[in-house]
Design a protein around this motif. Structure first.
Motif, PDB file in Angstrom:
ATOM      1  N   ARG A  59       7.362   0.603 -11.096  1.00  0.00           N
ATOM      2  CA  ARG A  59       7.209   1.196  -9.757  1.00  0.00           C
ATOM      3  C   ARG A  59       7.829   0.278  -8.708  1.00  0.00           C
ATOM      4  NH1 ARG A  59       7.246   4.999  -6.224  1.00  0.00           N
ATOM      5  NH2 ARG A  59       5.504   5.121  -4.811  1.00  0.00           N
ATOM      6  N   LEU A  60       7.643  -1.008  -8.868  1.00  0.00           N
ATOM      7  CA  LEU A  60       8.232  -1.980  -7.945  1.00  0.00           C
ATOM      8  C   LEU A  60       9.752  -1.914  -8.002  1.00  0.00           C
ATOM      9  CD1 LEU A  60       7.593  -4.409  -6.007  1.00  0.00           C
ATOM     10  CD2 LEU A  60       7.992  -5.838  -7.989  1.00  0.00           C
ATOM     11  N   LEU A  61      10.290  -1.879  -9.212  1.00  0.00           N
ATOM     12  CA  LEU A  61      11.747  -1.774  -9.343  1.00  0.00           C
ATOM     13  C   LEU A  61      12.273  -0.481  -8.745  1.00  0.00           C
ATOM     14  CD1 LEU A  61      12.243  -3.161 -12.951  1.00  0.00           C
ATOM     15  CD2 LEU A  61      13.027  -4.196 -10.813  1.00  0.00           C
ATOM     16  N   GLU A  62      11.566   0.625  -8.979  1.00  0.00           N
ATOM     17  CA  GLU A  62      11.980   1.902  -8.416  1.00  0.00           C
ATOM     18  C   GLU A  62      12.048   1.819  -6.892  1.00  0.00           C
ATOM     19  OE1 GLU A  62      10.556   6.475  -8.952  1.00  0.00           O
ATOM     20  OE2 GLU A  62       8.992   5.011  -8.445  1.00  0.00           O
ATOM     21  N   ALA A  63      11.045   1.245  -6.266  1.00  0.00           N
ATOM     22  CA  ALA A  63      11.021   1.119  -4.815  1.00  0.00           C
ATOM     23  C   ALA A  63      12.123   0.188  -4.323  1.00  0.00           C
ATOM     24  CB  ALA A  63       9.648   0.629  -4.351  1.00  0.00           C
ATOM     25  N   ALA A  64      12.306  -0.913  -5.008  1.00  0.00           N
ATOM     26  CA  ALA A  64      13.326  -1.887  -4.580  1.00  0.00           C
ATOM     27  C   ALA A  64      14.740  -1.344  -4.728  1.00  0.00           C
ATOM     28  CB  ALA A  64      13.171  -3.169  -5.399  1.00  0.00           C
ATOM     29  N   CYS A  79       2.914 -14.663 -12.007  1.00  0.00           N
ATOM     30  CA  CYS A  79       1.818 -14.445 -12.954  1.00  0.00           C
ATOM     31  C   CYS A  79       2.285 -13.835 -14.278  1.00  0.00           C
ATOM     32  CB  CYS A  79       0.768 -13.541 -12.320  1.00  0.00           C
ATOM     33  SG  CYS A  79      -0.056 -14.285 -10.915  1.00  0.00           S
ATOM     34  N   ARG A  80       3.560 -13.466 -14.337  1.00  0.00           N
ATOM     35  CA  ARG A  80       4.102 -12.808 -15.540  1.00  0.00           C
ATOM     36  C   ARG A  80       3.235 -11.621 -15.946  1.00  0.00           C
ATOM     37  NH1 ARG A  80       5.491 -18.341 -18.636  1.00  0.00           N
ATOM     38  NH2 ARG A  80       7.344 -18.824 -17.427  1.00  0.00           N
ATOM     39  N   SER A  81       2.920 -10.802 -14.962  1.00  0.00           N
ATOM     40  CA  SER A  81       2.042  -9.658 -15.182  1.00  0.00           C
ATOM     41  C   SER A  81       2.829  -8.358 -15.037  1.00  0.00           C
ATOM     42  CB  SER A  81       0.900  -9.673 -14.161  1.00  0.00           C
ATOM     43  OG  SER A  81       0.068  -8.553 -14.339  1.00  0.00           O
ATOM     44  N   PRO A  82       2.507  -7.355 -15.862  1.00  0.00           N
ATOM     45  CA  PRO A  82       3.197  -6.068 -15.755  1.00  0.00           C
ATOM     46  C   PRO A  82       2.708  -5.219 -14.588  1.00  0.00           C
ATOM     47  CG  PRO A  82       1.528  -5.931 -17.450  1.00  0.00           C
ATOM     48  CD  PRO A  82       1.541  -7.367 -16.963  1.00  0.00           C
ATOM     49  N   LEU A  83       1.654  -5.696 -13.910  1.00  0.00           N
ATOM     50  CA  LEU A  83       1.148  -4.955 -12.764  1.00  0.00           C
ATOM     51  C   LEU A  83       0.399  -5.882 -11.813  1.00  0.00           C
ATOM     52  CD1 LEU A  83      -2.151  -4.360 -13.418  1.00  0.00           C
ATOM     53  CD2 LEU A  83      -1.068  -2.835 -15.036  1.00  0.00           C
ATOM     54  N   ILE A 120       7.504  -5.856  -0.460  1.00  0.00           N
ATOM     55  CA  ILE A 120       7.918  -5.710  -1.856  1.00  0.00           C
ATOM     56  C   ILE A 120       8.311  -7.061  -2.447  1.00  0.00           C
ATOM     57  CG2 ILE A 120       9.700  -4.751  -3.367  1.00  0.00           C
ATOM     58  CD1 ILE A 120       9.666  -2.243  -1.705  1.00  0.00           C
ATOM     59  N   VAL A 121       8.961  -7.890  -1.660  1.00  0.00           N
ATOM     60  CA  VAL A 121       9.375  -9.208  -2.145  1.00  0.00           C
ATOM     61  C   VAL A 121       8.150 -10.073  -2.440  1.00  0.00           C
ATOM     62  CG1 VAL A 121      10.645 -11.310  -1.583  1.00  0.00           C
ATOM     63  CG2 VAL A 121      11.608  -9.079  -0.991  1.00  0.00           C
ATOM     64  N   GLU A 122       7.146 -10.017  -1.580  1.00  0.00           N
ATOM     65  CA  GLU A 122       5.917 -10.781  -1.830  1.00  0.00           C
ATOM     66  C   GLU A 122       5.224 -10.295  -3.106  1.00  0.00           C
ATOM     67  OE1 GLU A 122       4.149 -12.137   2.437  1.00  0.00           O
ATOM     68  OE2 GLU A 122       4.385  -9.958   2.143  1.00  0.00           O
ATOM     69  N   VAL A 123       5.181  -8.994  -3.298  1.00  0.00           N
ATOM     70  CA  VAL A 123       4.576  -8.427  -4.512  1.00  0.00           C
ATOM     71  C   VAL A 123       5.372  -8.870  -5.737  1.00  0.00           C
ATOM     72  CG1 VAL A 123       4.026  -6.305  -5.766  1.00  0.00           C
ATOM     73  CG2 VAL A 123       3.586  -6.448  -3.299  1.00  0.00           C
ATOM     74  N   ALA A 124       6.697  -8.780  -5.644  1.00  0.00           N
ATOM     75  CA  ALA A 124       7.558  -9.173  -6.768  1.00  0.00           C
ATOM     76  C   ALA A 124       7.375 -10.649  -7.116  1.00  0.00           C
ATOM     77  CB  ALA A 124       9.022  -8.878  -6.446  1.00  0.00           C
ATOM     78  N   ALA A 125       7.286 -11.488  -6.105  1.00  0.00           N
ATOM     79  CA  ALA A 125       7.106 -12.917  -6.347  1.00  0.00           C
ATOM     80  C   ALA A 125       5.775 -13.182  -7.044  1.00  0.00           C
ATOM     81  CB  ALA A 125       7.177 -13.680  -5.024  1.00  0.00           C
ATOM     82  N   GLU A 184       0.816  -1.218   0.000  1.00  0.00           N
ATOM     83  CA  GLU A 184       0.000   0.000   0.000  1.00  0.00           C
ATOM     84  C   GLU A 184       0.850   1.269   0.000  1.00  0.00           C
ATOM     85  OE1 GLU A 184      -2.649   0.433   3.335  1.00  0.00           O
ATOM     86  OE2 GLU A 184      -1.131  -0.297   4.723  1.00  0.00           O
ATOM     87  N   ASP A 185       2.121   1.171   0.421  1.00  0.00           N
ATOM     88  CA  ASP A 185       3.014   2.329   0.439  1.00  0.00           C
ATOM     89  C   ASP A 185       3.448   2.754  -0.967  1.00  0.00           C
ATOM     90  OD1 ASP A 185       2.947   2.292   3.248  1.00  0.00           O
ATOM     91  OD2 ASP A 185       4.670   0.920   3.335  1.00  0.00           O
ATOM     92  N   ILE A 186       3.459   1.814  -1.892  1.00  0.00           N
ATOM     93  CA  ILE A 186       3.920   2.146  -3.248  1.00  0.00           C
ATOM     94  C   ILE A 186       2.813   2.017  -4.299  1.00  0.00           C
ATOM     95  CG2 ILE A 186       6.339   1.633  -2.776  1.00  0.00           C
ATOM     96  CD1 ILE A 186       5.959  -1.027  -4.282  1.00  0.00           C
ATOM     97  N   ALA A 187       1.624   1.609  -3.867  1.00  0.00           N
ATOM     98  CA  ALA A 187       0.503   1.494  -4.806  1.00  0.00           C
ATOM     99  C   ALA A 187       0.116   2.886  -5.306  1.00  0.00           C
ATOM    100  CB  ALA A 187      -0.687   0.823  -4.131  1.00  0.00           C
ATOM    101  N   GLU A 188      -0.251   2.936  -6.571  1.00  0.00           N
ATOM    102  CA  GLU A 188      -0.650   4.195  -7.197  1.00  0.00           C
ATOM    103  C   GLU A 188      -2.075   4.083  -7.713  1.00  0.00           C
ATOM    104  OE1 GLU A 188       3.136   5.814  -9.473  1.00  0.00           O
ATOM    105  OE2 GLU A 188       2.718   3.736 -10.025  1.00  0.00           O
TER     106      GLU A 188
END
Length: 147
Positions: free
Chosen positions: A139-144, A118-122, A108-113, A4-8
């Motif tokens: 956005r995930l990469l930017e945060a990580a 799912c091979r999804s862009p979002l 972030i790791v859970e989101v990335a996994a 939720e901290d990085i969700a847009e």
């Protein structure tokens, strides 16, 4: 850091939205994909921009990319016309109808996994069953990479 901290905020479309309008939204906002909802707002799918591109390219050109060079400019200018009479439902294959979702408190790791699996862009970020935002791969990469 949690999801939720990085969700847009992110635009969404319904299954019955015009596919050309959805494609324009993807293009104008340079989105990697868009969340598709049912009439009640429940998330149903992610429509990747790459799928829209795939839909507008004739199957025979996908089968033999060398044929792309023989299409004249007027044909190339009309490829998007194929979307005008279609809905998002028409361009969204069944295998893309599973929306990867993260809980608001996922790391972030859970989101990335989840995104990788799912091979999804979002990924849609949910809190108490409600969509609170979206995390894109960039956005995930930017945060990580900030850490």
């Amino acid at each position: 850091m949690h999801a939720e901290d990085i969700a847009e905020e992110f635009p969404v479309v319904s299954m019955d939205s015009n596919a050309l309008d959805a494609a324009r939204m993807l293009a104008e906002h340079r989105l990697p994909g868009i969340v598709v909802t049912d009439p009640s707002g429940k998330r149903l799918a992610v429509l990747p921009a790459s799928q829209v591109v795939r839909f507008i390219v004739p199957q025979y050109v996908q089968d033999d990319p060398s044929l792309a060079g023989v299409l004249d400019e007027s044909m190339a200018d009309r490829v998007a016309d194929k979307l005008a009479s279609k809905t998002v439902r028409d361009v969204l294959p069944d295998h893309l109808r599973d929306v990867p979702a993260a809980r608001a408190d996922d790391t972030i790791v859970e989101v990335a996994a989840n995104m990788a699996r799912c091979r999804s862009p979002l990924v849609a970020v949910m809190k108490d069953g409600v969509l609170v935002g979206v995390i894109t791969a960039s956005r995930l990469l930017e945060a990580a990479l900030k850490h």
